[in-house]
Write an enzyme that holds these catalytic residues in place. Structure first.
Site, PDB file in Angstrom:
ATOM      1  CE  LYS A  81     -29.645  -0.197  27.921  1.00  0.00           C
ATOM      2  NZ  LYS A  81     -30.904  -0.944  27.668  1.00  0.00           N
ATOM      3  CB  SER A 156     -33.331   0.141  30.379  1.00  0.00           C
ATOM      4  OG  SER A 156     -32.943  -0.767  29.340  1.00  0.00           O
ATOM      5  CB  SER A 180     -35.221  -1.477  27.152  1.00  0.00           C
ATOM      6  OG  SER A 180     -35.791  -1.668  28.423  1.00  0.00           O
TER       7      SER A 180
END
Length: 472
Positions: A81, A156, A180
């Site tokens: 990420k 996310s 997330s």
């Protein structure tokens, strides 16, 4: 063998790499070629590190050939990420404001993965500043769910969820402030683990809300998650919230034996207002564990009725404080959705914030009492299925309800209390995978992983893979 490499989990690839049946170079090449093939549809990557990955793969190959195999993640290609810092690489947080930000050090989790011999293939897209659950990014475009390209992948950590599900990253790390990791894991049909707060260092991760943030594995299988947690867990003096607890060998504790496991079910909160198909799938998942010898007890957790408010006040206040300067100086450079949230974060008073922390303390005590009677709590990960990209409402048993309010309902309490939460697939609603959430007391990751493994052995995904078709 080679054309199916991208379908294999780390637990399957690792023995092949160790015994030299396949090469890290061959595997990395396949993963990057597959990423090139799927990116026009999925849009999961922010950047692909072709030359770096090839170099790392060659180094891994040389070490393995020389008998210096480092362990399960040695030679495994994976992207992370884009809020985890890589030394001398751009880390954008999928934002406009940080589009050129370059860190001069590796995040602790990145350093640990380097030490384990992982091959980094790039950075993955996220909801801007990790402050959202759709991954519909105004600056870099929407990430699409590999199971249905019209649907959100969750967020996310949507890029991580989509890339692992699509096979363009063998495994990944996500971050989790209100769900997330677990939200995209559920939406994309993979395994997502939010560890106990403090078990995994957050040093070198751009924060969303200091006291709620976690970093954890996003993988194809439970054993992959266990192996990845072994790599990244551990005390770090650079993280003031890091917990100094003994290291565990999580893989060795995965037996699949759930005989006499006591499963807690909270009907009032965790099964309230749930899509009827999801409700049935999760209850069937619980029954499959009962069939293997587990027991079920229903329980009350009174303070859960205030959990959503406390989570919202805490996350809004902390996130707004982090972005206060940019919000004043360059508000137009934020996406509309997150700018509104940061502005909302200016509204709670100090009294509101401190009251939220009192709720938080009481909720922790309520969970501790619950875990004196049961071993784990099981719930749906999400009360609703992933909705169409760009829509703010989602169907809940025929009613149109707000997506954000609903999608974080069942994941937020684990962030508020810091307890671990694991999402594992439990079946399909139509063509979309559905996740089941397992929570346990602090530092009970081994128990959660073993429970998830017992469910995984019932083959809830029936061997299905996303059907990625190039659109004309």
């Amino acid at each position: 063998m080679s054309k199916n490499l991208i379908d294999l989990a780390v637990e399957e690839l690792a023995p092949l790499l160790e015994n030299k049946s396949i090469s890290p170079v061959e595997l990395t090449k396949e993963v990057i070629e597959h990423a090139d093939h799927t990116e026009p549809q999925i849009n999961a990557y922010m950047d692909i590190y072709r030359e770096d990955a090839e170099k790392s793969a060659k180094e891994a190959e040389k070490e393995i050939l020389n008998g210096k195999y480092r362990g399960m993640y040695h030679g495994i290609p994976m992207a992370l990420k884009d809020n985890l810092y890589f030394k001398d690489k751009v880390t954008t947080m999928s934002s406009k404001i940080h589009k050129d930000f370059v860190s001069n050090y590796d995040a602790t989790v990145v350093a640990k993965l380097r030490e384990a011999g992982a091959v980094f293939t790039g950075k993955l897209s996220m909801h801007e500043y990790a402050w959202g659950i759709t991954n519909n990014n105004p600056h870099y475009g929407a990430v699409r769910n590999p199971w249905d390209l019209d649907k959100i992948p969750g967020g996310s950590s949507g890029g991580s969820g989509a890339a692992v599900a699509a096979g363009s990253s063998v495994a990944s790390l996500g971050t989790d402030t209100a769900g997330s990791i677990r939200i995209p894991a559920s939406a994309c049909g993979i395994v997502g683990l939010k560890p106990t707060h403090g078990l995994v260092s957050k040093y070198g991760c751009y924060p969303l809300a200091w006291s709620l943030d976690h970093i954890g594995p996003m993988t194809k299988t439970v054993k992959d998650a266990a192996g990845l947690l072994e790599v990244i867990a551990g005390y770090d003096k650079n993280d003031p919230t890091s917990a100094n607890v003994p290291k565990e060998n999580y893989l060795s504790k995965i037996t699949g034996d759930v005989k006499d496991l006591v499963i807690g079910v909270n009907e009032d909160f965790f099964f309230n207002e749930v899509d009827s198909d999801i409700d049935k799938l999760v209850r069937a998942g619980i029954q499959s564990l009962v069939d293997q010898g587990a027991k079920v007890e229903t329980m009350k957790i009174p303070t859960l009725q205030y959990a959503e408010w406390a989570e919202l006040v805490t996350s809004l206040s902390e996130a707004s404080a982090i972005h206060d300067t940019d919000l004043k100086k360059r508000p137009e450079d934020f996406g509309d959705d997150i700018r509104m949230l940061f502005e909302l974060g200016q509204l709670p008073s100090a009294v509101d914030y401190l009251q939220a922390q009192q709720v938080r303390r009481q909720l922790k005590q309520d969970f501790q009492k619950a875990f004196e009677k049961v071993d784990v709590l099981i719930s749906p990960t999400l009360p609703v299925a992933p909705n169409t990209i760009g829509e703010d409402l989602v169907d809940l048993n025929g009613k149109q309800v707000d997506l954000i309010d609903n999608i974080i309902r069942f994941t937020g309490p684990a962030n508020l209390t810091g307890i671990p939460g694991l999402s594992v697939p439990c079946g399909f609603k139509g063509n979309l995978p559905i996740g089941l959430q397992i929570m346990g007391p602090a530092f009970s990751e081994a128990l959660l992983l073993n429970t998830g493994y017992a469910l995984e052995q019932t083959n809830p995904l029936q061997g299905k893979k996303p059907n990625l078709l190039i659109r004309a």
